[in-house]
Design an enzyme around this catalytic site. Structure first.
Site, PDB file in Angstrom:
ATOM      1  N   GLY A 148     -30.475  -8.917   3.126  1.00 26.22           N
ATOM      2  CA  GLY A 148     -29.538  -9.458   3.921  1.00 26.22           C
ATOM      3  C   GLY A 148     -28.137  -8.783   3.770  1.00 26.22           C
ATOM      4  CG  ASN A 149     -25.514  -8.515   6.529  1.00 25.89           C
ATOM      5  OD1 ASN A 149     -24.596  -9.441   6.742  1.00 25.89           O
ATOM      6  ND2 ASN A 149     -26.362  -8.154   7.482  1.00 25.89           N
ATOM      7  NE  ARG A 150     -21.067  -8.401  -1.095  1.00 30.22           N
ATOM      8  CZ  ARG A 150     -21.361  -9.179  -2.132  1.00 30.22           C
ATOM      9  NH1 ARG A 150     -20.930 -10.385  -2.008  1.00 30.22           N
ATOM     10  NH2 ARG A 150     -21.657  -8.610  -3.002  1.00 30.22           N
ATOM     11  CB  SER A 151     -22.158 -10.834   8.599  1.00 29.20           C
ATOM     12  OG  SER A 151     -21.866 -11.354   9.471  1.00 29.20           O
ATOM     13  CB  ALA A 153     -23.367  -7.621   9.859  1.00 27.92           C
TER      14      ALA A 153
END
Ligand code: C5P
Length: 236
Positions: A29-32, A105
């Site tokens: 995943g990502n930090r969005s 994102a």
């Protein structure tokens, strides 16, 4: 209350961060946080647009806002998990939209294979290698296939050292994506994702800055929608 300058318009906004499964319990995943995308959906609805929000993972403290959006503005909310699901939903929703904003994102790579069972330490020992494959570039696809008159807006979050470097990265990205507007912002370990404020430069197809905002994500949202309307007016 806000001016109803988007009345009658269909606006589709993607938000949040995609999650690409590795196995039944893990993902990349990502930090969005989803805050900027939600702010755009909310601002567009407040200005009279019919809004569809297509949302990947949202931070827990942001997520309740989707319920508010539905009840307050009658915004349609579609939940997705992966880049592939986001691509499918956006293609379907964009077909009838006047404005499309890709604020999500999106993972650029995903595990090439998804394990049906939990990946075990015993099978891999001290190191584990993963093979990742490219995901489809949703924004580029939407821009390439947009109906006549539709405005397509993207974001570019970059770890640029200064304004000039950010603009340069943005222009290169614009050339690759073919969007109408690109909102450039600097991200780092402590800035950008998750924050309440955002600093963006909006460029047009020619790479020329048409708006610059340093403020709340709501302020950024309204400035972006202003830029969309200015672009539409300039075309007429
Ligand atoms: O190439 P990059 O990921 O920096 O581009 C960012 C923009 O492209 C964002 O608007 C994002 O929503 C979109 N994007 C996309 N599909 C991808 C990767 C990014 O639509 N696979």
């Amino acid at each position: 209350s806000a001016p109803q300058d988007l009345a009658g318009r269909q606006v589709v906004v993607s938000a949040g961060g995609t999650r690409e499964p590795l196995d039944p319990v893990r993902f990349i995943g990502n930090r969005s946080s989803g805050k900027q995308g939600l702010a755009i959906a909310r601002a567009a609805a407040a200005r009279g647009a019919r809004v569809t929000l297509v949302t990947a993972h949202l931070d827990a403290d942001v997520a309740p806002a989707t319920g508010d959006l539905r009840t307050e503005f009658g915004t349609e909310v579609i939940r997705v998990e992966t880049a592939e699901e986001l691509a499918t939903a956006m293609r379907a929703e964009a077909a009838t939209a006047d404005v499309v904003v890709m604020a999500a994102a999106v993972a650029d790579y995903r595990p090439a294979t998804v394990s049906e069972s939990k990946i075990k330490k015993d099978d891999s020992g001290d190191a584990l290698s993963l093979t990742l494959e490219r995901t489809p570039d949703i924004l580029a696809g939407l821009a390439a296939e947009r109906p006549r008159g539709q405005v397509v807006v993207g974001f570019a979050a970059e770890t640029a050292p200064d304004r000039e470097a950010l603009l340069e990265l943005g222009r290169t990205k614009m050339a690759r994506k073919g969007a109408d507007l690109l909102a450039l912002n600097v991200v780092g370990w402590r800035t950008g994702f998750g924050a309440d404020d955002n600093a963006v430069i909006v460029i047009d197809r020619a790479g020329v800055p048409v708006a610059e905002v340093d403020g709340s994500k709501d302020a950024v949202a309204h400035a972006l929608l202003d830029a969309v309307l200015e672009l539409e007016a300039a075309r007429d």
